[in-house]
Design a protein around this motif. Structure first.
Motif, PDB file in Angstrom:
ATOM      1  N   ILE B 114      47.220  -3.441  60.521  1.00  0.00           N
ATOM      2  CA  ILE B 114      46.674  -2.803  59.467  1.00  0.00           C
ATOM      3  C   ILE B 114      46.753  -1.251  59.657  1.00  0.00           C
ATOM      4  O   ILE B 114      46.925  -0.646  60.338  1.00  0.00           O
ATOM      5  CB  ILE B 114      45.296  -3.435  60.068  1.00  0.00           C
ATOM      6  CG1 ILE B 114      44.034  -2.929  59.160  1.00  0.00           C
ATOM      7  CG2 ILE B 114      44.778  -2.778  61.445  1.00  0.00           C
ATOM      8  CD1 ILE B 114      42.813  -3.337  59.242  1.00  0.00           C
ATOM      9  N   ALA B 136      38.776  -4.954  63.051  1.00  0.00           N
ATOM     10  CA  ALA B 136      39.962  -5.884  62.850  1.00  0.00           C
ATOM     11  C   ALA B 136      40.024  -6.946  64.060  1.00  0.00           C
ATOM     12  O   ALA B 136      40.471  -8.061  64.039  1.00  0.00           O
ATOM     13  CB  ALA B 136      41.346  -4.897  62.882  1.00  0.00           C
ATOM     14  N   ALA B 172      37.474  -3.758  57.453  1.00  0.00           N
ATOM     15  CA  ALA B 172      38.770  -4.317  58.265  1.00  0.00           C
ATOM     16  C   ALA B 172      38.426  -5.498  58.795  1.00  0.00           C
ATOM     17  O   ALA B 172      39.118  -6.364  58.750  1.00  0.00           O
ATOM     18  CB  ALA B 172      39.043  -3.314  59.498  1.00  0.00           C
ATOM     19  N   VAL B 176      41.074  -8.473  57.692  1.00  0.00           N
ATOM     20  CA  VAL B 176      41.643  -9.623  58.474  1.00  0.00           C
ATOM     21  C   VAL B 176      41.434 -10.906  58.432  1.00  0.00           C
ATOM     22  O   VAL B 176      41.966 -11.893  58.480  1.00  0.00           O
ATOM     23  CB  VAL B 176      41.605  -8.868  60.186  1.00  0.00           C
ATOM     24  CG1 VAL B 176      42.356  -9.865  61.133  1.00  0.00           C
ATOM     25  CG2 VAL B 176      42.248  -7.458  60.189  1.00  0.00           C
TER      26      VAL B 176
END
Lengths: 384, 180
Positions: B114, B136, B172, B176
């Motif tokens: 990421i 994430a 994030a 994800v």
């Protein structure tokens, strides 16, 4: 209330709840977060205490000694080189029978410089007359402060206490801790009632000179108070258990010892890892247990004898060494078991912060079975 | 028990990330433990921090050697440090990078890359990636949930700064989750 916080902050909360009137300390890694938190509490009016900024640990404990002699409840915290600098004052505090409570964030001593954990610092002060309690986790570190003030200030004891918890391994770890309410601690720990205080209106002297005709009796009295502290610790611990549901009344604490052939003896945070290793070894059919030493001073000789009555082999884990001899705990355990058939072996480990894993504990069990011990464990022979 | 090892450089907030993840897990009713690989950290030097998650009290005090998860805050670390060391088969590695990573990923490991630096610059205005990577981590592992992350972040950074960090973490998280 159960909350998750850093070990140092849990201890600072415990100290706040004990309502010390004077705090004097000098910051040193890994104790710093405790005294930073206390300084903030004083500045924010969350703790009604005099916070004395000093220029050294020698001054910190000297200021504490004066404040305690004037009748205040007093607190300090230090570690390693800082405690070493307090050496002289430590003996004076105990000799003048001042019930100061001081947290030790256990750390190795230089040289070479090392900021990591072992227990050489407080162990080296074992003869100073202070009581010494060792915590396995941050809940115990928190709770032992409440118990420490009660025991220290009990008129049968009147001795200072070091509450020892492992630097970084506990001080810098976040984990859940139950922080009691102020009301509950006020009910458990009433204000300090000194026996004698320094008072200009009623002059007296403290810590004066004692000639050979008197000095030995002062030392005898401290030794007697140390011995009485055993009973007081058990009483106060039982009362704490009744009120808070956590039992610290034993100077020692056994784990899976009932039918054990082999036992580990240890102090502080390493006990948690030992418990894990014991569960694994038990699953493999080995009859092993742990005897944790909570109070190193007074030393629980009778309690150790009683707890190990069915055991044939003992491995003592020392995070310290009396150089030229052995680990301090192993020596004292051997003295406690003098005349018994139990085979006691000492292992020096984890000095200067070297990590200890379950596999290490199992490897030590293997050495003990083979009769190998009284040695350093985990030495890097390739760099010797 | 599950274990997480965070790799970063001094100043990137790895220890704070460990603390925040542990706090969020505790908020979700899990027993958690967070601690740094203790050192005299200097800005830029490789550092590590650890988190354990368990259903009951955690007694173990050793460092983490066989993690279930790793977070790598700075992919340039991969050249200097064996960040995958001990990572369990079936484990999850979350690496901050906008490119592919300069090392072979061990077999059986799920790799999630990421661009946390890009997200942090956009959402916070500074390249501090720890809170983005927490989002994430939450999405990849399910160990912590967004409401608990929000609570932990707002407690640590009250006010506007907290809101910005929550935005970075949630962005994030969604990114994800969307890829999963």
């Amino acid at each position: 209330m159960m909350e998750i916080l850093e070990g140092s902050h849990a201890v600072a909360e415990a100290v706040r709840l004990c309502r010390p009137q004077v705090v004097a300390a000098y910051p040193i890694t890994p104790q710093t977060h405790i005294v930073e938190a206390l300084a903030s509490m004083v500045a924010d009016c969350k703790l009604d205490a005099e916070y004395i900024c000093v220029e050294s640990e020698f001054s910190a404990l000297s200021a504490c000694l004066g404040a305690s002699a004037a009748g205040s409840r007093v607190y300090s915290a230090t570690t390693s080189q800082g405690l070493a600098l307090m050496f002289e004052v430590c003996f004076n505090v105990a000799g003048m029978r001042q019930p100061i409570v001081m947290t030790i964030a256990n750390r190795a001593l230089g040289a070479p410089l090392n900021i990591w954990n072992d227990q050489q610092d407080s162990i080296s002060l074992r003869d100073a007359g202070w009581l010494q309690f060792y915590a396995e986790d941050n809940q115990e570190a928190t709770d032992l402060h409440f118990i420490a003030y009660r025991v220290a200030e009990d008129h049968r004891v009147l001795l200072p206490v070091m509450v020892c918890f492992d630097g970084f391994i506990l001080t810098h770890t976040y984990e859940p801790v139950d922080i009691p309410s102020q009301e509950a601690i006020d009910a458990f720990l009433p204000p300090y009632k000194p026996v004698n205080i320094l008072d200009a209106k009623n002059p007296m002297s403290l810590g004066m000179y004692a000639t050979p005709d008197y000095y030995m009796e002062f030392r005898y009295e401290i030794d007697q108070a140390q011995k009485r502290a055993k009973e007081v610790f058990a009483e106060v611990g039982a009362e704490f258990a009744k009120q808070f549901g956590r039992d610290y009344s034993g100077l020692v604490e056994g784990y899976r010892l009932e039918d054990a052939d082999m036992a580990f003896i240890a102090m502080g945070s390493i006990c948690g890892t030992v418990r894990e290793a014991i569960d694994e070894m038990r699953a493999e059919g080995k009859k092993v247990g742990l005897l944790k030493i909570r109070s190193f001073r007074p030393f629980p000789s009778e309690e150790i004898r009683a707890a190990l009555s069915g055991v044939s082999k003992v491995a003592v884990l020392d995070k310290n060494i009396s150089l030229g001899q052995k680990g301090a705990v192993a020596l004292e355990v051997r003295d406690a078991l003098y005349g018994s058939e139990i085979d006691v072996k000492g292992y020096i480990l984890a000095l200067g912060g070297r990590d200890v894993r379950q596999a290490d504990i199992k490897a030590i069990a293997g050495l003990l079975e083979k009769g190998e011990g009284d040695q350093f464990f985990g030495l890097r022979t390739e760099v010797l | 028990m599950r274990e997480l090892r965070i790799h970063g450089r001094g100043g990137q907030g790895s220890v704070t990330a460990a603390e925040l993840i542990a706090v969020a897990a505790f908020e979700d009713g899990v027993y958690s433990q967070a601690f740094p690989a203790f050192g005299v950290e200097r800005r830029g030097a490789p550092v590590q921090a650890f988190v354990r998650f368990n259903d009951e009290k955690i007694r173990l005090r050793s460092q983490v050697y066989e993690p279930d998860y790793i977070i790598v805050q700075d992919s340039s670390l991969i050249r200097d440090v064996d960040v995958f060391a001990g990572l369990k088969k079936g484990g999850i590695a979350i690496v901050n990078t906008e490119r592919s990573i300069p090392a072979a990923v061990p077999e059986g490991v799920r790799l999630i890359t990421i661009d946390a630096t890009g997200i942090a610059l956009e959402k916070l205005g500074v390249p501090i990636t720890n809170t983005t990577l927490i989002g994430a981590f939450a999405a990849a592992t399910g160990e912590i949930a967004p409401p608990a992350i929000r609570k932990a972040l707002m407690r640590r950074f009250p006010g506007k700064l907290g809101e910005k960090n929550v935005a970075a973490a949630e962005y994030a998280y969604n990114l994800v989750k969307g890829e999963a």
